[in-house]
Design an enzyme around this catalytic site. Structure first.
Site, PDB file in Angstrom:
ATOM      1  N   CYS A 125       0.435  -0.887   0.084  1.00 42.36           N
ATOM      2  CA  CYS A 125      -0.251  -0.245  -0.268  1.00 42.36           C
ATOM      3  C   CYS A 125       1.044   1.438   0.132  1.00 42.36           C
ATOM      4  O   CYS A 125       1.489   1.044  -1.012  1.00 42.36           O
ATOM      5  CB  CYS A 125      -1.160   0.510   1.041  1.00 42.36           C
ATOM      6  SG  CYS A 125      -2.077   0.999   0.624  1.00 42.36           S
TER       7      CYS A 125
ATOM      8  N   GLU B 254      -0.622  -8.898   4.491  1.00 41.77           N
ATOM      9  CA  GLU B 254      -1.147  -8.572   6.938  1.00 41.77           C
ATOM     10  C   GLU B 254      -1.886  -9.027   7.240  1.00 41.77           C
ATOM     11  O   GLU B 254      -2.300  -9.455   8.254  1.00 41.77           O
ATOM     12  CB  GLU B 254      -0.257  -7.548   7.103  1.00 41.77           C
ATOM     13  CG  GLU B 254      -0.545  -6.695   7.017  1.00 41.77           C
ATOM     14  CD  GLU B 254      -0.979  -5.523   6.103  1.00 41.77           C
ATOM     15  OE1 GLU B 254      -1.437  -4.634   6.442  1.00 41.77           O
ATOM     16  OE2 GLU B 254      -0.312  -5.965   4.905  1.00 41.77           O
TER      17      GLU B 254
ATOM     18  N   HIS C 237      -3.080  -5.342   0.965  1.00 45.06           N
ATOM     19  CA  HIS C 237      -2.940  -5.647   2.217  1.00 45.06           C
ATOM     20  C   HIS C 237      -2.503  -7.247   2.516  1.00 45.06           C
ATOM     21  O   HIS C 237      -3.597  -8.059   3.408  1.00 45.06           O
ATOM     22  CB  HIS C 237      -3.451  -5.115   3.161  1.00 45.06           C
ATOM     23  CG  HIS C 237      -3.607  -3.692   3.232  1.00 45.06           C
ATOM     24  ND1 HIS C 237      -2.543  -3.040   4.236  1.00 45.06           N
ATOM     25  CD2 HIS C 237      -4.355  -2.439   2.714  1.00 45.06           C
ATOM     26  CE1 HIS C 237      -2.394  -1.770   4.015  1.00 45.06           C
ATOM     27  NE2 HIS C 237      -3.566  -1.720   3.612  1.00 45.06           N
TER      28      HIS C 237
END
Length: 221
Positions: A89, A199, A197
């Site tokens: 990002c 994660e 994302h």
């Protein structure tokens, strides 16, 4: 993976650094170390993550100020050595602003902040970033951005296609990105920038584990 350390860069305004650390240490047993942006010593880390957030408040442009930090300057030699760098990002925005990846990230076509889970196609596994995934395989990852529209000119797009540098494409384009691009690599294959994302998709209890394919790739030699 106690002998392998992933450095996570922290800028003023970063807010996904601890999420990345939790995903790597908690889900993959990979040791992490936070790196303040003013540091220039990268000798004790094996890979680096530039996490999401709003570095320096995203003033001027996303990533425009972060690219002048001492740590980003040290990335030149780090990348030349073949070690891996993942920009997520805001990290992707910093990589393009710094010239490590081509193109730019601009305001979403609808001018709104978008927060959603999106379907993606793996276009290339160059550099081993999507281990055990086939090309054109579908994965689902979250996005959360206001300036995630990938833009490049036609010459750059041709170079991305000809050199197999497009890593991910949106199945349904949420932000107006050129050619539905969600992530790209450098020509050497050791730098990956993506807007989704990973994660945030590393545990079934929070919606899925497709992000593990990318995060696990940080320890590929």
């Amino acid at each position: 993976m106690a002998s392998f350390t992933v450095g996570i860069v922290v800028f003023p305004g970063s807010n996904c650094d601890r999420d990345v650390s939790w995903a790597l240490e908690g889900c993959l047993d990979i040791k992490t170390k936070f790196l303040w942006h003013e540091s220039s010593d990268l000798n004790d880390v094996d890979s680096i993550v530039l996490p999401g957030g709003f570095s320096y408040g995203d003033y001027l442009r996303c990533g425009a100020i972060a690219r002048f930090s001492p740590l980003i300057n040290s990335l030149h030699d780090f990348i030349k050595s073949g070690r891996r760098v993942l920009g997520i990002c805001n990290g992707f925005q910093i990589l393009t602003e710094s010239g490590f990846l081509p193109g730019a990230l601009v305001a979403n076509k609808n001018l709104n902040f978008i927060c959603d889970d999106v379907d993606l196609n793996v276009i290339t596994s160059k550099g081993g970033w999507f281990q055990k995934l086939n090309e054109n395989q579908n994965i689902k990852l979250p996005i959360a951005h206001g300036e995630g529209c990938y833009h490049c000119d036609q010459d750059t797009l041709k170079r991305l296609v000809d050199n197999d540098l497009i890593a991910l494409k949106y199945k349904t384009n949420p932000n107006g990105s050129t050619s539905d691009i969600a992530g790209i690599t450098n020509e050497k294959g050791n730098v990956l920038g993506l807007m989704p994302h990973p994660e945030r998709a590393c545990d079934e209890s929070i919606g899925g584990i497709d992000g593990l394919y990318t995060l696990r790739s940080l320890i590929t030699q």
